[in-house]
Design a protein around this motif. Sequence first.
Motif, PDB file in Angstrom:
ATOM      1  N   ILE A  49       0.842  -1.195   0.000  1.00 23.07           N
ATOM      2  CA  ILE A  49       0.000   0.000   0.000  1.00 23.07           C
ATOM      3  C   ILE A  49       0.880   1.249   0.000  1.00 23.07           C
ATOM      4  CG2 ILE A  49      -1.772   1.286   1.252  1.00 23.07           C
ATOM      5  CD1 ILE A  49      -2.688  -1.387   0.066  1.00 23.07           C
ATOM      6  N   SER A  50       0.585   2.177  -0.891  1.00 22.71           N
ATOM      7  CA  SER A  50       1.289   3.452  -0.904  1.00 22.71           C
ATOM      8  C   SER A  50       0.276   4.569  -1.085  1.00 22.71           C
ATOM      9  CB  SER A  50       2.324   3.480  -2.034  1.00 22.71           C
ATOM     10  OG  SER A  50       1.724   3.854  -3.269  1.00 22.71           O
ATOM     11  N   SER A  51       0.759   5.800  -1.033  1.00 22.70           N
ATOM     12  CA  SER A  51      -0.148   6.949  -1.176  1.00 22.70           C
ATOM     13  C   SER A  51      -0.852   6.974  -2.527  1.00 22.70           C
ATOM     14  CB  SER A  51       0.630   8.255  -0.980  1.00 22.70           C
ATOM     15  OG  SER A  51       1.696   8.350  -1.898  1.00 22.70           O
ATOM     16  N   MET A  52      -0.286   6.279  -3.517  1.00 25.94           N
ATOM     17  CA  MET A  52      -0.880   6.306  -4.858  1.00 25.94           C
ATOM     18  C   MET A  52      -2.254   5.645  -4.900  1.00 25.94           C
ATOM     19  SD  MET A  52       1.352   8.000  -6.607  1.00 25.94           S
ATOM     20  CE  MET A  52       1.595   8.888  -5.048  1.00 25.94           C
ATOM     21  N   ILE A  53      -2.546   4.768  -3.961  1.00 29.43           N
ATOM     22  CA  ILE A  53      -3.836   4.071  -3.970  1.00 29.43           C
ATOM     23  C   ILE A  53      -4.986   5.052  -3.769  1.00 29.43           C
ATOM     24  CG2 ILE A  53      -3.981   3.546  -1.494  1.00 29.43           C
ATOM     25  CD1 ILE A  53      -4.987   0.771  -2.249  1.00 29.43           C
ATOM     26  N   TYR A  54      -4.716   6.192  -3.113  1.00 30.09           N
ATOM     27  CA  TYR A  54      -5.788   7.134  -2.786  1.00 30.09           C
ATOM     28  C   TYR A  54      -6.168   8.035  -3.962  1.00 30.09           C
ATOM     29  CZ  TYR A  54      -4.714   5.353   1.776  1.00 30.09           C
ATOM     30  OH  TYR A  54      -4.497   4.498   2.835  1.00 30.09           O
ATOM     31  N   PHE A  55      -5.460   7.875  -5.077  1.00 28.97           N
ATOM     32  CA  PHE A  55      -5.834   8.602  -6.281  1.00 28.97           C
ATOM     33  C   PHE A  55      -6.789   7.782  -7.147  1.00 28.97           C
ATOM     34  CE2 PHE A  55      -2.050  10.624  -4.774  1.00 28.97           C
ATOM     35  CZ  PHE A  55      -2.264  11.958  -5.024  1.00 28.97           C
ATOM     36  N   LEU A  56      -7.035   6.540  -6.734  1.00 29.97           N
ATOM     37  CA  LEU A  56      -8.018   5.698  -7.409  1.00 29.97           C
ATOM     38  C   LEU A  56      -9.417   5.999  -6.875  1.00 29.97           C
ATOM     39  CD1 LEU A  56      -6.190   2.243  -7.224  1.00 29.97           C
ATOM     40  CD2 LEU A  56      -6.643   3.542  -9.321  1.00 29.97           C
ATOM     41  N   PRO A  57     -10.467   5.754  -7.675  1.00 22.41           N
ATOM     42  CA  PRO A  57     -11.825   5.810  -7.121  1.00 22.41           C
ATOM     43  C   PRO A  57     -11.921   4.853  -5.930  1.00 22.41           C
ATOM     44  CG  PRO A  57     -11.885   5.589  -9.505  1.00 22.41           C
ATOM     45  CD  PRO A  57     -10.451   5.397  -9.110  1.00 22.41           C
ATOM     46  N   GLU A  58     -12.700   5.234  -4.938  1.00 23.22           N
ATOM     47  CA  GLU A  58     -12.754   4.446  -3.703  1.00 23.22           C
ATOM     48  C   GLU A  58     -13.129   2.986  -3.958  1.00 23.22           C
ATOM     49  OE1 GLU A  58     -14.544   4.914   0.829  1.00 23.22           O
ATOM     50  OE2 GLU A  58     -14.889   6.481  -0.684  1.00 23.22           O
ATOM     51  N   ASP A  59     -14.016   2.744  -4.926  1.00 22.14           N
ATOM     52  CA  ASP A  59     -14.448   1.377  -5.175  1.00 22.14           C
ATOM     53  C   ASP A  59     -13.403   0.553  -5.930  1.00 22.14           C
ATOM     54  OD1 ASP A  59     -14.696   2.769  -7.545  1.00 22.14           O
ATOM     55  OD2 ASP A  59     -16.546   1.780  -8.157  1.00 22.14           O
ATOM     56  N   LYS A  60     -12.299   1.192  -6.337  1.00 21.37           N
ATOM     57  CA  LYS A  60     -11.244   0.479  -7.051  1.00 21.37           C
ATOM     58  C   LYS A  60     -10.024   0.186  -6.172  1.00 21.37           C
ATOM     59  CE  LYS A  60     -12.934   0.095 -11.242  1.00 21.37           C
ATOM     60  NZ  LYS A  60     -13.108  -1.232 -11.888  1.00 21.37           N
ATOM     61  N   ARG A  61     -10.028   0.721  -4.971  1.00 17.54           N
ATOM     62  CA  ARG A  61      -8.844   0.573  -4.130  1.00 17.54           C
ATOM     63  C   ARG A  61      -8.595  -0.868  -3.695  1.00 17.54           C
ATOM     64  NH1 ARG A  61      -9.959   6.093  -0.547  1.00 17.54           N
ATOM     65  NH2 ARG A  61      -9.759   7.499  -2.350  1.00 17.54           N
ATOM     66  N   GLN A  62      -9.667  -1.654  -3.574  1.00 12.79           N
ATOM     67  CA  GLN A  62      -9.484  -3.056  -3.203  1.00 12.79           C
ATOM     68  C   GLN A  62      -8.874  -3.871  -4.336  1.00 12.79           C
ATOM     69  OE1 GLN A  62     -12.400  -1.573  -3.640  1.00 12.79           O
ATOM     70  NE2 GLN A  62     -13.818  -2.880  -4.805  1.00 12.79           N
ATOM     71  N   ASP A  63      -8.792  -3.294  -5.533  1.00 10.39           N
ATOM     72  CA  ASP A  63      -8.211  -3.985  -6.687  1.00 10.39           C
ATOM     73  C   ASP A  63      -6.704  -3.766  -6.800  1.00 10.39           C
ATOM     74  OD1 ASP A  63     -10.752  -4.839  -7.376  1.00 10.39           O
ATOM     75  OD2 ASP A  63     -11.104  -3.158  -8.744  1.00 10.39           O
ATOM     76  N   TRP A  64      -6.101  -3.168  -5.780  1.00 14.24           N
ATOM     77  CA  TRP A  64      -4.658  -2.886  -5.773  1.00 14.24           C
ATOM     78  C   TRP A  64      -3.894  -4.213  -5.623  1.00 14.24           C
ATOM     79  CZ3 TRP A  64      -2.099   1.799  -6.314  1.00 14.24           C
ATOM     80  CH2 TRP A  64      -0.750   1.852  -5.924  1.00 14.24           C
ATOM     81  N   LYS A  65      -3.805  -4.969  -6.697  1.00 18.59           N
ATOM     82  CA  LYS A  65      -3.156  -6.281  -6.680  1.00 18.59           C
ATOM     83  C   LYS A  65      -2.355  -6.448  -7.962  1.00 18.59           C
ATOM     84  CE  LYS A  65      -6.869  -8.312  -3.931  1.00 18.59           C
ATOM     85  NZ  LYS A  65      -6.105  -8.259  -2.678  1.00 18.59           N
ATOM     86  N   ARG A  66      -1.353  -7.314  -7.884  1.00 15.70           N
ATOM     87  CA  ARG A  66      -0.446  -7.473  -9.033  1.00 15.70           C
ATOM     88  C   ARG A  66      -1.159  -7.948 -10.289  1.00 15.70           C
ATOM     89  NH1 ARG A  66       1.254 -11.704  -5.664  1.00 15.70           N
ATOM     90  NH2 ARG A  66       2.903 -10.359  -4.866  1.00 15.70           N
ATOM     91  N   ASN A  67      -2.201  -8.794 -10.126  1.00 15.83           N
ATOM     92  CA  ASN A  67      -2.871  -9.282 -11.338  1.00 15.83           C
ATOM     93  C   ASN A  67      -3.805  -8.239 -11.951  1.00 15.83           C
ATOM     94  OD1 ASN A  67      -4.691  -9.428  -9.282  1.00 15.83           O
ATOM     95  ND2 ASN A  67      -5.398 -11.499  -9.713  1.00 15.83           N
TER      96      ASN A  67
END
Length: 310
Positions: A231-249
């Motif tokens: 997790i890094s600060s870059m995740i917060y620039f995604l729409p909130e409903d997309k943050r759980q998709d922060w995965k390598r695949n």
Amino acid sequence: MQRLDFGLSDNPEEAEEFYKLLNRSALSICYGLPISLRTEAVLFLYKYSQNSVTEGFNFLRKYHSPSYSILYWINESAHGLPWENPWLTLLLESHSSALLLHSLDDHLTDGSLRANHIILQLRTEAWTRYAQSSKLFGREVHDGVLIADEFIDRYFKSIVDLGIVESLEAHLSRFRSQMGIWSLQPYLLARSFFSKDQAELVRRMYEFFGVAWRLLDDYQDLTEDLENEDISSMIYFLPEDKRQDWKRNNKREILGLLEEIQLEKQISDLINSYLNEAAKLAEDLHLPKYANSLLSLKIKEPSRAWPELA
């Protein structure tokens, strides 16, 4: 997306002796180790700092100058005490240890640095020196020991809590606490020379710089963090409903979304705004040369294309 970099901030010649002393302080941590470990520890620090033995030791090349020159300019603006002063020697020991600890801990925990006996003993010695010198320096400052304990405790609380929070600001607030072991020294020095309110401005100024650096570092490590699912600060620039998709695949999808929203422009603008705010506080504190060093870091334009995705 484009790759972003800070502008260049040169070390002023007038502070050359200060930088030499700070470098020596970092290297001298090795001499607190058992004799059988010292040579390997010195060689490790040379390599870790990207120095060759022939060109001399420059530990500070790993750090942007505002991370350490703040001490020089605070002292110069107040009393200009000689840096060989035993009290200021403690400050140098504390700050050089803090910078090394911040870097080592970051790389040990993310796996980019493999632990061995030399590194573990060096880290232990750095922490011992940090704790001792911070406490001894703090004894000469009103409530200094209590302040040091508070900063250190806030640091440890923040590094064990690394999950997703509700917003970018909450994430960056946590990082300000993670800066605690290296924001302590400028704060204590300011408390000894300035008013409490001014010392608080010094802390805010330094934290603005630190947050700008963190944002840039997270942007530069974006693909690597995604690959490792860190997790890094870059995740917060995604729409909130997309943050759980922060995965390598989902790397391609996430990078595509961030490119659509022109992440590099958002990040460069945000970094520059933090540097501007830090510089304004530096001017208010009558630290014009420190303000200039902060402004020199501002991102002017993307430096080169982001590498193609595998």
